[in-house]
Design a protein around this motif. Sequence first.
Motif, mmCIF file in Angstrom:
data_model
loop_
_atom_site.group_PDB
_atom_site.id
_atom_site.type_symbol
_atom_site.label_atom_id
_atom_site.label_comp_id
_atom_site.label_asym_id
_atom_site.label_seq_id
_atom_site.Cartn_x
_atom_site.Cartn_y
_atom_site.Cartn_z
ATOM 1 N N ILE A 54 -7.799 0.550 3.214
ATOM 2 C CA ILE A 54 -7.173 -0.638 3.794
ATOM 3 C C ILE A 54 -6.452 -1.484 2.748
ATOM 4 O O ILE A 54 -5.735 -2.416 3.101
ATOM 5 C CB ILE A 54 -8.206 -1.519 4.536
ATOM 6 C CG1 ILE A 54 -9.189 -2.174 3.555
ATOM 7 C CG2 ILE A 54 -8.924 -0.730 5.596
ATOM 8 C CD1 ILE A 54 -10.071 -3.211 4.195
ATOM 9 N N ASN A 55 -6.629 -1.143 1.470
ATOM 10 C CA ASN A 55 -5.932 -1.860 0.404
ATOM 11 C C ASN A 55 -4.501 -1.334 0.314
ATOM 12 O O ASN A 55 -4.101 -0.681 -0.653
ATOM 13 C CB ASN A 55 -6.668 -1.687 -0.923
ATOM 14 C CG ASN A 55 -6.053 -2.523 -2.036
ATOM 15 O OD1 ASN A 55 -5.386 -3.523 -1.771
ATOM 16 N ND2 ASN A 55 -6.268 -2.098 -3.269
ATOM 17 N N SER A 56 -3.731 -1.617 1.349
ATOM 18 C CA SER A 56 -2.391 -1.058 1.489
ATOM 19 C C SER A 56 -1.404 -2.156 1.854
ATOM 20 O O SER A 56 -1.671 -3.000 2.717
ATOM 21 C CB SER A 56 -2.385 0.029 2.581
ATOM 22 O OG SER A 56 -1.079 0.412 2.917
ATOM 23 N N LEU A 57 -0.247 -2.138 1.189
ATOM 24 C CA LEU A 57 0.793 -3.113 1.507
ATOM 25 C C LEU A 57 1.298 -2.957 2.935
ATOM 26 O O LEU A 57 1.766 -3.920 3.546
ATOM 27 C CB LEU A 57 1.956 -2.978 0.518
ATOM 28 C CG LEU A 57 1.721 -3.503 -0.903
ATOM 29 C CD1 LEU A 57 2.930 -3.211 -1.777
ATOM 30 C CD2 LEU A 57 1.430 -4.989 -0.895
ATOM 31 N N VAL A 58 1.195 -1.731 3.447
ATOM 32 C CA VAL A 58 1.656 -1.477 4.818
ATOM 33 C C VAL A 58 0.926 -2.395 5.804
ATOM 34 O O VAL A 58 1.523 -2.952 6.728
ATOM 35 C CB VAL A 58 1.435 0.001 5.187
ATOM 36 C CG1 VAL A 58 1.645 0.222 6.685
ATOM 37 C CG2 VAL A 58 2.378 0.889 4.391
ATOM 38 N N LEU A 59 -0.383 -2.579 5.582
ATOM 39 C CA LEU A 59 -1.177 -3.364 6.519
ATOM 40 C C LEU A 59 -0.864 -4.848 6.460
ATOM 41 O O LEU A 59 -1.221 -5.596 7.381
ATOM 42 C CB LEU A 59 -2.667 -3.135 6.255
ATOM 43 C CG LEU A 59 -3.182 -1.730 6.575
ATOM 44 C CD1 LEU A 59 -4.663 -1.633 6.288
ATOM 45 C CD2 LEU A 59 -2.901 -1.366 8.025
ATOM 46 N N LEU A 60 -0.200 -5.305 5.394
ATOM 47 C CA LEU A 60 0.212 -6.707 5.344
ATOM 48 C C LEU A 60 1.219 -7.035 6.442
ATOM 49 O O LEU A 60 1.367 -8.193 6.828
ATOM 50 C CB LEU A 60 0.820 -7.040 3.977
ATOM 51 C CG LEU A 60 -0.169 -7.311 2.835
ATOM 52 C CD1 LEU A 60 0.598 -7.561 1.542
ATOM 53 C CD2 LEU A 60 -1.062 -8.484 3.159
#
Length: 438
Positions: A54-60
């Motif tokens: 979940i440490n993903s820029l996509v999820l921002l």
Amino acid sequence: MSAASVIIVAVILLVLLLVVGVPIPFAFSGVTIVLVLVLGYSPDFLIPASYNKINSLVLLCIPLFMIAGTIIREGKIGDALIGFVQQFVGRFKTGLGAVTVITCAIFGAISGSSAATLSSVGSIMAPKLRDRGYPRGVIAALLASSSVLGLLIPPSAAQILYAWSSGTSMLACFLATIVPGIIVAILFCIVQHFQVRSLKSIEDATPEKMDMNFGAVMKRTGHAIPALLMPVIVLGGIYGGYLTTMEAAAVAAVYCVPVAILFYRGMKFKDLWRTLVEAGYSCGAVAMMLMSCGILSRIFTTERIPDLLVSVTMSLTTNKALIMLMINIVMVILGMLMDDGSAIVLSTPLLLPIALSIGVNPVHYAAIMGVNLGMGLVTPPCAPMLFLGAQVAKSPASEAFKPTMQYILFAWLPTLILTTCIPELSLWIPHLVLGIPM
């Protein structure tokens, strides 16, 4: 009991918890904790893997689009969009239903959320449709089905989650759902026309008269331009190469603040904090769910559950059409039982490997999934969006079942069949823009 059996029981338990109304984050977290304890996994093995996922820029993109959608809903931007669309088709006998569909499609492209679209557009259009003579059940069914266009018209939070959970290009997923979204929107307009064209209440109602001289048209169009510019800026920035998806989501969140407060005056600066807090609650729930889903995905992978499902499916049949039929049925059922985000993060690691094993392009699968989940959200008896639509339309849900089934039979199902059987419908735009193989 084998680990696979335990996981199957856990998935069934998760579905049951969601059906009885347990909040989504708690349902996912509770089942995950039970699985960890029963199977004896170490938290040191699962938690870092889930955090890294979940440490993903996509999820921002998700919280940023949620903030934008909440501000758009509160900022009365839907009024301007409705006025813009209504001047072109609202003057005809059944044109107000088409206004509802088209406005929901445009609003979905701005907010990316079915619930935000339904609550914003529905609160405005439901009284207008009642005054025009539309029956309450038809209004509820029309609003519920049209609001789900937010799953198909980019940018879509559902497609962001699918891209994240499957490792597929997010831009390609956005583009894949455009043609199915347009097809189902056109079919909605046709179905609602035949639903009400012979009703005496519609015949007796006087279509709303609008001043159609050049000056009036330009005034309404000018009033809608700030709202219409948002999807142009977001999608144009992404596909023009000027913005990443995360940057475009940030631009959308910032852009809608002055538009809602200064231009449309639907909210005040003092309301902004409350709106941000409301969006923050939603974002926190999503983050909690995704953390639990990351742990579930790790367990699925470790226990080779996707490989097991592929083997079992292939032992039953190798016919591609039958396998896709089974996948479609499962996705529709999931869409009936839970919200689109939960259905995506739960089904993607389980069903996508089966689709890939028979040669389905993951971008094509994104479009199939979008149509399936959209139809599931309005399919009785569970139909979460249908019950919300009935609430907005102030109609008993029972009155909306028959018109909803008409939308399913003559709009959703034809679109699903076309999307599933003709991959080119969903792949030609990604191929044209991004060079994705067809």
